[in-house]
Structures are given as structure tokens and as C-alpha cells.
Design a protein around this motif. Structure first.
Motif, PDB file in Angstrom:
ATOM      1  N   PHE A  13      24.068  43.834  32.753  1.00 18.44           N
ATOM      2  CA  PHE A  13      24.560  43.554  31.407  1.00 18.44           C
ATOM      3  C   PHE A  13      26.053  43.208  31.339  1.00 18.44           C
ATOM      4  CE2 PHE A  13      20.762  46.148  30.479  1.00 18.44           C
ATOM      5  CZ  PHE A  13      20.077  45.206  29.715  1.00 18.44           C
ATOM      6  N   LEU A  14      26.866  43.838  32.163  1.00 15.01           N
ATOM      7  CA  LEU A  14      28.318  43.628  32.097  1.00 15.01           C
ATOM      8  C   LEU A  14      28.903  43.178  33.435  1.00 15.01           C
ATOM      9  CD1 LEU A  14      29.207  46.799  30.022  1.00 15.01           C
ATOM     10  CD2 LEU A  14      29.081  44.456  29.197  1.00 15.01           C
ATOM     11  N   GLY A  15      28.054  42.706  34.318  1.00 14.23           N
ATOM     12  CA  GLY A  15      28.491  42.350  35.661  1.00 14.23           C
ATOM     13  C   GLY A  15      29.437  41.172  35.717  1.00 14.23           C
ATOM     14  N   GLY A  16      29.334  40.251  34.769  1.00 15.22           N
ATOM     15  CA  GLY A  16      30.228  39.108  34.753  1.00 15.22           C
ATOM     16  C   GLY A  16      31.683  39.504  34.562  1.00 15.22           C
ATOM     17  N   LEU A  17      31.899  40.678  34.023  1.00 13.38           N
ATOM     18  CA  LEU A  17      33.259  41.199  33.845  1.00 13.38           C
ATOM     19  C   LEU A  17      33.656  42.161  34.954  1.00 13.38           C
ATOM     20  CD1 LEU A  17      33.116  41.885  30.009  1.00 13.38           C
ATOM     21  CD2 LEU A  17      34.145  39.931  31.170  1.00 13.38           C
ATOM     22  N   GLY A  18      32.725  42.460  35.853  1.00 12.15           N
ATOM     23  CA  GLY A  18      33.024  43.342  36.975  1.00 12.15           C
ATOM     24  C   GLY A  18      32.988  44.817  36.661  1.00 12.15           C
ATOM     25  N   ILE A  19      32.382  45.190  35.551  1.00 10.43           N
ATOM     26  CA  ILE A  19      32.369  46.595  35.140  1.00 10.43           C
ATOM     27  C   ILE A  19      31.680  47.469  36.185  1.00 10.43           C
ATOM     28  CG2 ILE A  19      31.630  48.190  33.328  1.00 10.43           C
ATOM     29  CD1 ILE A  19      33.851  46.179  32.523  1.00 10.43           C
ATOM     30  N   HIS A  20      30.640  46.953  36.817  1.00 14.30           N
ATOM     31  CA  HIS A  20      29.938  47.758  37.824  1.00 14.30           C
ATOM     32  C   HIS A  20      30.829  48.027  39.029  1.00 14.30           C
ATOM     33  CE1 HIS A  20      29.270  43.626  39.119  1.00 14.30           C
ATOM     34  NE2 HIS A  20      28.805  44.052  40.296  1.00 14.30           N
ATOM     35  N   ARG A  21      31.740  47.125  39.334  1.00 11.26           N
ATOM     36  CA  ARG A  21      32.664  47.351  40.452  1.00 11.26           C
ATOM     37  C   ARG A  21      33.706  48.414  40.095  1.00 11.26           C
ATOM     38  NH1 ARG A  21      30.222  46.069  44.960  1.00 11.26           N
ATOM     39  NH2 ARG A  21      29.136  44.097  44.695  1.00 11.26           N
TER      40      ARG A  21
END
Length: 71
Positions: A13-21
Motif C-alpha cells: 500500500f505505501l511501498g512507493g514511498l518506501g515506508i516498508h523500508r
């Protein structure tokens, strides 16, 4: 302790912003995702990351991302 399910959902859901990293403590990589989010390349990489996290075994995830927390 990091959750594999939470990491996968953040990547989807928010991977394009790198939140998971950022969640995994990989702040430098998260900043690169943020810097290049306008190109949609991080979103594509995050979509691939989503499948990597889903199919990764729980033991391998814990060894890779939770080793310092003493799982």
C-alpha cells in the motif's frame, strides 16, 4: 520485533514511498525510495518486494530483520 505481514502490507500500500523500508530500519534505502517516488520505479520495486515478503519463510524473515531483537 518486526512483523512479516505488516511489512508486506506496507510494501503493497505505501511501498512507493518506501515506508516498508523505514519500518524495517533501512532508513537510507527508504530515503532513496522517497527521493525517486515521482518516477514510479520505487512503486514497481515495492510491488516486487511485496511478493518477496509474502513468499519468504517466517524463519528467514526473522533471521534477516529480527536478529538483533532476539526473536
Amino acid at each position: 520485533m518486526k512483523s512479516k505481514f505488516t511489512t508486506a502490507m506496507l510494501a503493497f500500500f505505501l511501498g512507493g514511498l518506501g515506508i516498508h523500508r523505514f519500518y524495517l530500519g533501512q532508513n537510507k534505502l527508504g530515503i532513496f525510495y522517497l527521493l525517486f517516488c515521482w518516477t514510479f520505479i520505487p512503486a514497481l520495486i515495492a510491488f516486487i518486494d511485496f511478493f518477496v515478503f509474502i513468499f519468504m519463510s517466517e524463519d528467514h524473515f526473522n533471521y534477516k530483520y529480527n536478529l538483533t531483537t532476539g526473536f
